[in-house]
Write a protein that holds these residues in place. Structure first.
Motif, PDB file in Angstrom:
ATOM      1  N   GLY B 178       0.812  -1.205   0.000  1.00 50.61           N
ATOM      2  CA  GLY B 178       0.000   0.000   0.000  1.00 50.61           C
ATOM      3  C   GLY B 178       0.847   1.258   0.000  1.00 50.61           C
ATOM      4  O   GLY B 178       0.565   2.228  -0.717  1.00 50.61           O
ATOM      5  N   GLY B 179       1.910   1.255   0.811  1.00 47.03           N
ATOM      6  CA  GLY B 179       2.784   2.432   0.874  1.00 47.03           C
ATOM      7  C   GLY B 179       3.408   2.716  -0.480  1.00 47.03           C
ATOM      8  O   GLY B 179       3.470   3.874  -0.925  1.00 47.03           O
ATOM      9  N   GLU B 180       3.858   1.661  -1.145  1.00 48.19           N
ATOM     10  CA  GLU B 180       4.465   1.845  -2.466  1.00 48.19           C
ATOM     11  C   GLU B 180       3.436   2.363  -3.463  1.00 48.19           C
ATOM     12  O   GLU B 180       3.730   3.241  -4.278  1.00 48.19           O
ATOM     13  CB  GLU B 180       5.050   0.518  -2.960  1.00 48.19           C
ATOM     14  N   GLN B 181       2.213   1.805  -3.376  1.00 43.05           N
ATOM     15  CA  GLN B 181       1.177   2.257  -4.306  1.00 43.05           C
ATOM     16  C   GLN B 181       0.889   3.751  -4.120  1.00 43.05           C
ATOM     17  O   GLN B 181       0.743   4.493  -5.089  1.00 43.05           O
ATOM     18  CB  GLN B 181      -0.110   1.460  -4.092  1.00 43.05           C
ATOM     19  N   GLN B 182       0.842   4.191  -2.831  1.00 41.22           N
ATOM     20  CA  GLN B 182       0.537   5.597  -2.622  1.00 41.22           C
ATOM     21  C   GLN B 182       1.697   6.474  -3.109  1.00 41.22           C
ATOM     22  O   GLN B 182       1.478   7.582  -3.591  1.00 41.22           O
ATOM     23  CB  GLN B 182       0.220   5.856  -1.135  1.00 41.22           C
ATOM     24  N   ARG B 183       2.917   5.952  -3.049  1.00 41.09           N
ATOM     25  CA  ARG B 183       4.041   6.734  -3.562  1.00 41.09           C
ATOM     26  C   ARG B 183       3.990   6.813  -5.087  1.00 41.09           C
ATOM     27  O   ARG B 183       4.350   7.838  -5.685  1.00 41.09           O
ATOM     28  CB  ARG B 183       5.364   6.145  -3.073  1.00 41.09           C
ATOM     29  N   VAL B 184       3.528   5.716  -5.714  1.00 38.59           N
ATOM     30  CA  VAL B 184       3.316   5.772  -7.168  1.00 38.59           C
ATOM     31  C   VAL B 184       2.291   6.862  -7.486  1.00 38.59           C
ATOM     32  O   VAL B 184       2.463   7.671  -8.403  1.00 38.59           O
ATOM     33  CB  VAL B 184       2.834   4.410  -7.727  1.00 38.59           C
ATOM     34  N   ALA B 185       1.223   6.899  -6.671  1.00 41.43           N
ATOM     35  CA  ALA B 185       0.177   7.901  -6.903  1.00 41.43           C
ATOM     36  C   ALA B 185       0.737   9.316  -6.730  1.00 41.43           C
ATOM     37  O   ALA B 185       0.380  10.232  -7.474  1.00 41.43           O
ATOM     38  CB  ALA B 185      -0.991   7.665  -5.956  1.00 41.43           C
ATOM     39  N   ILE B 186       1.641   9.482  -5.757  1.00 47.22           N
ATOM     40  CA  ILE B 186       2.241  10.808  -5.559  1.00 47.22           C
ATOM     41  C   ILE B 186       3.128  11.159  -6.761  1.00 47.22           C
ATOM     42  O   ILE B 186       3.117  12.292  -7.262  1.00 47.22           O
ATOM     43  CB  ILE B 186       3.025  10.856  -4.232  1.00 47.22           C
ATOM     44  N   ALA B 187       3.867  10.159  -7.237  1.00 51.51           N
ATOM     45  CA  ALA B 187       4.685  10.399  -8.434  1.00 51.51           C
ATOM     46  C   ALA B 187       3.801  10.832  -9.594  1.00 51.51           C
ATOM     47  O   ALA B 187       4.141  11.734 -10.369  1.00 51.51           O
ATOM     48  CB  ALA B 187       5.463   9.133  -8.795  1.00 51.51           C
ATOM     49  N   ARG B 188       2.633  10.187  -9.733  1.00 52.07           N
ATOM     50  CA  ARG B 188       1.702  10.554 -10.796  1.00 52.07           C
ATOM     51  C   ARG B 188       1.190  11.986 -10.586  1.00 52.07           C
ATOM     52  O   ARG B 188       0.996  12.731 -11.553  1.00 52.07           O
ATOM     53  CB  ARG B 188       0.529   9.575 -10.815  1.00 52.07           C
ATOM     54  N   ALA B 189       0.976  12.365  -9.318  1.00 57.08           N
ATOM     55  CA  ALA B 189       0.461  13.710  -9.050  1.00 57.08           C
ATOM     56  C   ALA B 189       1.504  14.772  -9.386  1.00 57.08           C
ATOM     57  O   ALA B 189       1.160  15.880  -9.780  1.00 57.08           O
ATOM     58  CB  ALA B 189       0.047  13.826  -7.585  1.00 57.08           C
ATOM     59  N   LEU B 190       2.788  14.431  -9.241  1.00 60.45           N
ATOM     60  CA  LEU B 190       3.799  15.478  -9.436  1.00 60.45           C
ATOM     61  C   LEU B 190       4.444  15.428 -10.822  1.00 60.45           C
ATOM     62  O   LEU B 190       5.188  16.335 -11.192  1.00 60.45           O
ATOM     63  CB  LEU B 190       4.861  15.416  -8.321  1.00 60.45           C
ATOM     64  N   VAL B 191       4.148  14.388 -11.614  1.00 54.43           N
ATOM     65  CA  VAL B 191       4.836  14.235 -12.903  1.00 54.43           C
ATOM     66  C   VAL B 191       4.549  15.405 -13.839  1.00 54.43           C
ATOM     67  O   VAL B 191       5.372  15.779 -14.660  1.00 54.43           O
ATOM     68  CB  VAL B 191       4.462  12.890 -13.570  1.00 54.43           C
ATOM     69  N   GLY B 192       3.378  16.013 -13.691  1.00 57.01           N
ATOM     70  CA  GLY B 192       3.006  17.092 -14.599  1.00 57.01           C
ATOM     71  C   GLY B 192       3.370  18.470 -14.069  1.00 57.01           C
ATOM     72  O   GLY B 192       2.890  19.469 -14.592  1.00 57.01           O
ATOM     73  N   ASP B 193       4.227  18.534 -13.024  1.00 59.78           N
ATOM     74  CA  ASP B 193       4.622  19.799 -12.411  1.00 59.78           C
ATOM     75  C   ASP B 193       3.417  20.657 -12.062  1.00 59.78           C
ATOM     76  O   ASP B 193       3.248  21.771 -12.572  1.00 59.78           O
ATOM     77  CB  ASP B 193       5.539  20.601 -13.363  1.00 59.78           C
ATOM     78  N   PRO B 194       2.551  20.170 -11.172  1.00 56.33           N
ATOM     79  CA  PRO B 194       1.330  20.925 -10.844  1.00 56.33           C
ATOM     80  C   PRO B 194       1.642  22.089  -9.913  1.00 56.33           C
ATOM     81  O   PRO B 194       2.726  22.143  -9.323  1.00 56.33           O
ATOM     82  CB  PRO B 194       0.470  19.884 -10.133  1.00 56.33           C
ATOM     83  N   GLN B 195       0.691  23.003  -9.779  1.00 55.82           N
ATOM     84  CA  GLN B 195       0.835  24.071  -8.798  1.00 55.82           C
ATOM     85  C   GLN B 195       0.318  23.631  -7.447  1.00 55.82           C
ATOM     86  O   GLN B 195       0.739  24.144  -6.419  1.00 55.82           O
ATOM     87  CB  GLN B 195       0.056  25.304  -9.265  1.00 55.82           C
ATOM     88  N   VAL B 196      -0.638  22.678  -7.488  1.00 49.22           N
ATOM     89  CA  VAL B 196      -1.263  22.211  -6.260  1.00 49.22           C
ATOM     90  C   VAL B 196      -1.366  20.689  -6.286  1.00 49.22           C
ATOM     91  O   VAL B 196      -1.621  20.114  -7.337  1.00 49.22           O
ATOM     92  CB  VAL B 196      -2.721  22.736  -6.138  1.00 49.22           C
ATOM     93  N   VAL B 197      -1.179  20.080  -5.127  1.00 43.71           N
ATOM     94  CA  VAL B 197      -1.526  18.673  -4.984  1.00 43.71           C
ATOM     95  C   VAL B 197      -2.661  18.590  -3.980  1.00 43.71           C
ATOM     96  O   VAL B 197      -2.570  19.150  -2.878  1.00 43.71           O
ATOM     97  CB  VAL B 197      -0.316  17.834  -4.526  1.00 43.71           C
ATOM     98  N   LEU B 198      -3.756  17.950  -4.397  1.00 45.28           N
ATOM     99  CA  LEU B 198      -4.893  17.751  -3.507  1.00 45.28           C
ATOM    100  C   LEU B 198      -4.866  16.297  -3.068  1.00 45.28           C
ATOM    101  O   LEU B 198      -4.886  15.395  -3.902  1.00 45.28           O
ATOM    102  CB  LEU B 198      -6.205  18.054  -4.242  1.00 45.28           C
ATOM    103  N   ALA B 199      -4.804  16.084  -1.760  1.00 44.16           N
ATOM    104  CA  ALA B 199      -4.687  14.726  -1.247  1.00 44.16           C
ATOM    105  C   ALA B 199      -5.833  14.467  -0.283  1.00 44.16           C
ATOM    106  O   ALA B 199      -5.928  15.104   0.768  1.00 44.16           O
ATOM    107  CB  ALA B 199      -3.338  14.543  -0.560  1.00 44.16           C
ATOM    108  N   ASP B 200      -6.733  13.551  -0.670  1.00 40.64           N
ATOM    109  CA  ASP B 200      -7.905  13.241   0.153  1.00 40.64           C
ATOM    110  C   ASP B 200      -7.605  11.991   0.980  1.00 40.64           C
ATOM    111  O   ASP B 200      -7.587  10.894   0.450  1.00 40.64           O
ATOM    112  CB  ASP B 200      -9.126  13.021  -0.755  1.00 40.64           C
ATOM    113  N   GLU B 201      -7.349  12.197   2.262  1.00 41.70           N
ATOM    114  CA  GLU B 201      -7.004  11.114   3.180  1.00 41.70           C
ATOM    115  C   GLU B 201      -5.891  10.221   2.608  1.00 41.70           C
ATOM    116  O   GLU B 201      -6.051   9.011   2.509  1.00 41.70           O
ATOM    117  CB  GLU B 201      -8.243  10.226   3.453  1.00 41.70           C
TER     118      GLU B 201
END
Ligand SMILES: Nc1ncnc2c1ncn2[C@@H]1O[C@H](COP(=O)(O)OP(=O)(O)O)[C@@H](O)[C@H]1O
Ligand SMILES: [Mg+2]
Lengths: 394, 273
Positions: B178-201
């Motif tokens: 699970g921890g690795e999966q959530q880190r993959v998700a974080i990588a996906r959130a930051l890959v596009g150089d966003p201005q904001v990351v919204l993290a729901d729980e």
């Protein structure tokens, strides 16, 4: 999103669900396969019949009394041998005109007896029909003039009565009268259920005496070339109308027969294709059904894609491509199997099958069309999914 | 676990407004500098003719580079607010500006573009494509941006290395913890150089250690790259790591530590009663 990307995604989605994709394609495969095979059989049958008609001899016009309609009882003939001489004068070349008096009669040699088509005709058979001899000779003018009791046998009659023995010079009994065999025809096959290898030809004069009538059943005329058929047909009909005012005669040409038969068999092929198309349609409904299930199952995925920036159109295209891919891959497999099946049928059964390009192109086009048509509803449903609702789905 | 390499430099120069240097933690001074500005947001759901008010008038301003925790009991409207901020949903009433742009002026296609360009999402249940390799999962936002495959893969690889998963590029989520999966998700959130990351729980489905790893990643993302992080949580220790907490109850903002500290920085407070 680029189309290449959408294609890659669709391939991936189908690959991930291999079993389901295969089963879904199955319906399309069956549909396309039946289109290709049934059209091949229909076309093969048409080709075969047209070959048979062409095998009658080229450029033949068959003149019969009355009107030729399917299923109607034959009209009482009012033509006799003087009319044949008259037609000969009209045509100009006597060797291009021959005559037929027909009757089904038992033919016997010793204890062997067969039921044959007894045809009274004359020396002009080879000038009109494509009817090569295997042995002996044709009927001669003298045979007709002197009402000789001689016969030329169709190959099947000869085989049944004489087996391997050469029948030339031997005796056969037709309707209780003895005939001497002077000729043996080559095998030519059947036309319209008329088994020409079961004919026994005797002089027309002898036949009229034997059957007890002085009429004839038909006059067959051969035109000198394809362009001459229609003018000659009109000329013969006009001449007969002049001789017998108020009477009806029909002159059927090979082209007309080909046309009629072609139309009937074309319709048959169409009906077969339509039946097959229905199964293709059922396959399409299957695709639609499975795609809808897929959309429901992948609700979360769709919501996620939208959250990550997929536009409705991107999702639509992705699912549409999946559907079209399903049906076109199924279509290609169906075509390969259908062509294989048709070739197999051709090889191992008496059913003729001819593969036509149009049926293959049509089958492929229709399966792609089925994909678009039946893919649109599920794809639109996917495209319209609210991402929030989709993401909340667990 | 080896310490993950530093996060990639924020290369977002495509949007000019982005170039303004944000000092993490420093609240920007004007509306154009806000990542989010909400005025009187409401969101009602209609269920069988009955109207459910999930949000009843929320006003807030979140600056670039802020790190905010939204806390509140279950059903208080946290997720609804996140969905509005993330442009996944539209408010029933009120005004929402994202990066200074009023979202009510954008059609669905522009909204999808906005999500794709400026917002990264992290969900409680990860929301990864289960049978797709980590690298392709991470690259997915770039697909919808029309980035060529080779570049997508290179950037996804860099993002995965940044979250310490450089050795898991070809693993499928189903083969990961699970921890690795959530880190993959974080990588996906930051890959596009966003201005904001919204993290729901984001730590809701993780044990304490993995939860702490994920929080550390988000903090580093905020500190090193100046990405604003808005985090929903009901765990006090997680919320305590954020510089600012917004407490939500019954669809209203009950307490906003940013407002109290800054003395009326937001356009209007959702506090009442
Ligand atoms: N799609 C919806 N339809 C109807 N009611 C909804 C919907 N989504 C959320 N709600 C309601 O809105 C309220 C807030 O929900 P939510 O934002 O998920 O709360 P939280 O994330 O704080 O637990 C809840 O009462 C919930 O039942
Ligand atoms: Mg929630």
């Amino acid at each position: 999103m680029r189309t290449a990307e959408a294609l890659r995604m669709a391939v991936e989605a189908l690959r991930v669900n291999r079993l389901r994709s295969g089963l879904t394609m199955f319906g399309v495969i069956i549909g396309v396969l039946s289109v290709v095979i049934l059209v091949a059989i229909g076309t093969g049958a048409k080709d075969a019949v047209e070959r048979e008609i062409a095998g009658l001899g080229s450029n033949i016009i068959l003149v019969v009394p009355g009107q030729v309609t399917l299923g109607a009882a034959p009209t009482q003939s009012r033509l006799d041998l003087s009319d044949v001489a008259y037609v000969r004068r009209v045509v100009g070349d006597p060797s291009r005109v021959t005559v037929a008096v027909n009757s089904g009669e038992p033919v016997r040699v010793g204890r062997n007896e067969v039921f044959a088509t007894l045809t009274g005709t004359d020396e002009n058979v080879p000038g009109v029909f494509d009817r090569p001899l295997r042995r002996g000779r044709y009927l001669s003018e003298t045979d007709v003039d002197t009402r000789r009791r001689v016969a030329v046998l169709g190959s099947e009659v000869a085989a049944k009565l004489f087996g391997d023995v050469d029948p030339i010079g031997r005796q056969v009994t037709v309707a209780g009268v003895r005939f001497r065999v002077v000729g043996l025809y080559e095998t030519v096959g059947a036309t319209f259920g008329v088994a020409r290898d079961q004919e026994v030809h005797i002089p027309v004069t002898t036949a009229q005496r034997l059957i007890g009538m002085n009429r004839i059943n038909a006059v067959a005329v051969s035109a000198s070339g394809p362009d001459e058929i229609e003018p000659l047909r009109r000329r013969v009909l006009a001449a007969l109308a002049e001789r017998y005012p108020g009477e009806r005669f029909s002159a059927v040409t090979q082209t007309q027969l080909l046309g009629t038969v072609g139309t009937v068999l074309g319709m048959l092929t169409g009906v077969l294709a339509a039946i097959a198309a229905i199964s293709l349609l059922v396959g399409g409904v299957g695709v639609s059904n499975i795609m809808l299930v897929g959309v429901r199952e992948r609700t979360k995925e769709i919501g996620l894609r939208k959250a990550l920036g997929a536009r409705g159109r991107d999702v639509l295209v992705q699912f549409l491509i999946e559907a079209v891919l399903l049906t076109t891959i199924g279509g290609l497999a169906g075509i390969v199997l259908g062509v294989g099946g048709a070739l197999l049928i051709q090889a191992v059964s008496p059913v003729p099958a001819a593969i036509t390009w149009w049926s293959i192109v049509l089958a492929f086009g229709v399966s792609a069309g089925v994909g678009v048509f039946f893919g649109v509803a599920p794809a639109r449903r996917a495209a319209r999914l609210d991402p929030v609702v989709a993401l909340r789905t667990e | 676990m080896t310490p993950p390499p530093p996060l990639p430099e924020d290369t977002a120069a495509d949007a000019g407004e982005d170039a303004a240097g944000n000092v993490p933690g420093n609240a920007p001074g004007n509306a154009a500098e806000s990542a989010f500005e909400a005025i009187g947001l409401t969101r009602s759901y209609r269920l069988d003719g009955v109207s459910v008010d999930a949000l009843r008038g929320v006003s807030l301003r979140i600056g670039r580079g802020e790190f905010v925790a939204i806390v509140g009991p279950s059903g208080s409207g946290k997720s609804t607010l996140m969905h509005l901020l993330g442009c996944l949903d539209r408010p029933t009433n009120g005004v929402l500006r994202v990066g200074g742009v009023d979202v009510s002026t954008l059609d669905d296609i522009r909204l999808a573009e906005l999500r794709n360009q400026t917002i990264g999402f992290v969900f409680q249940s990860f929301h990864l494509l289960a049978r797709t390799p980590a690298l392709d999962n991470v690259a997915l936002p770039l697909v919808y941006r029309g980035v060529a495959r080779a570049e997508r893969r290179a950037r996804a690889r860099a993002a995965l290395e940044a979250v310490g998963l450089g050795h898991r590029l070809d693993h499928r989520p189903s083969q990961m913890s699970g921890g690795e999966q959530q880190r993959v998700a974080i990588a996906r959130a930051l890959v596009g150089d966003p201005q904001v990351v919204l993290a729901d729980e984001p730590t809701g489905n993780l044990d304490t250690r993995n939860g702490a790893d994920v929080m550390a990643l988000l903090e580093r993302l905020n500190a090193d790259n100046g990405v604003a992080v808005v985090l929903v949580t009901h765990e006090p220790e997680v919320a305590g790591r954020a510089r600012r907490q917004i407490h939500v109850r019954d669809g209203r903002i009950e307490l906003d530590t940013g407002v109290v500290a800054g003395g009326g920085r937001a356009g209007g407070s959702g506090e009442d009663g």
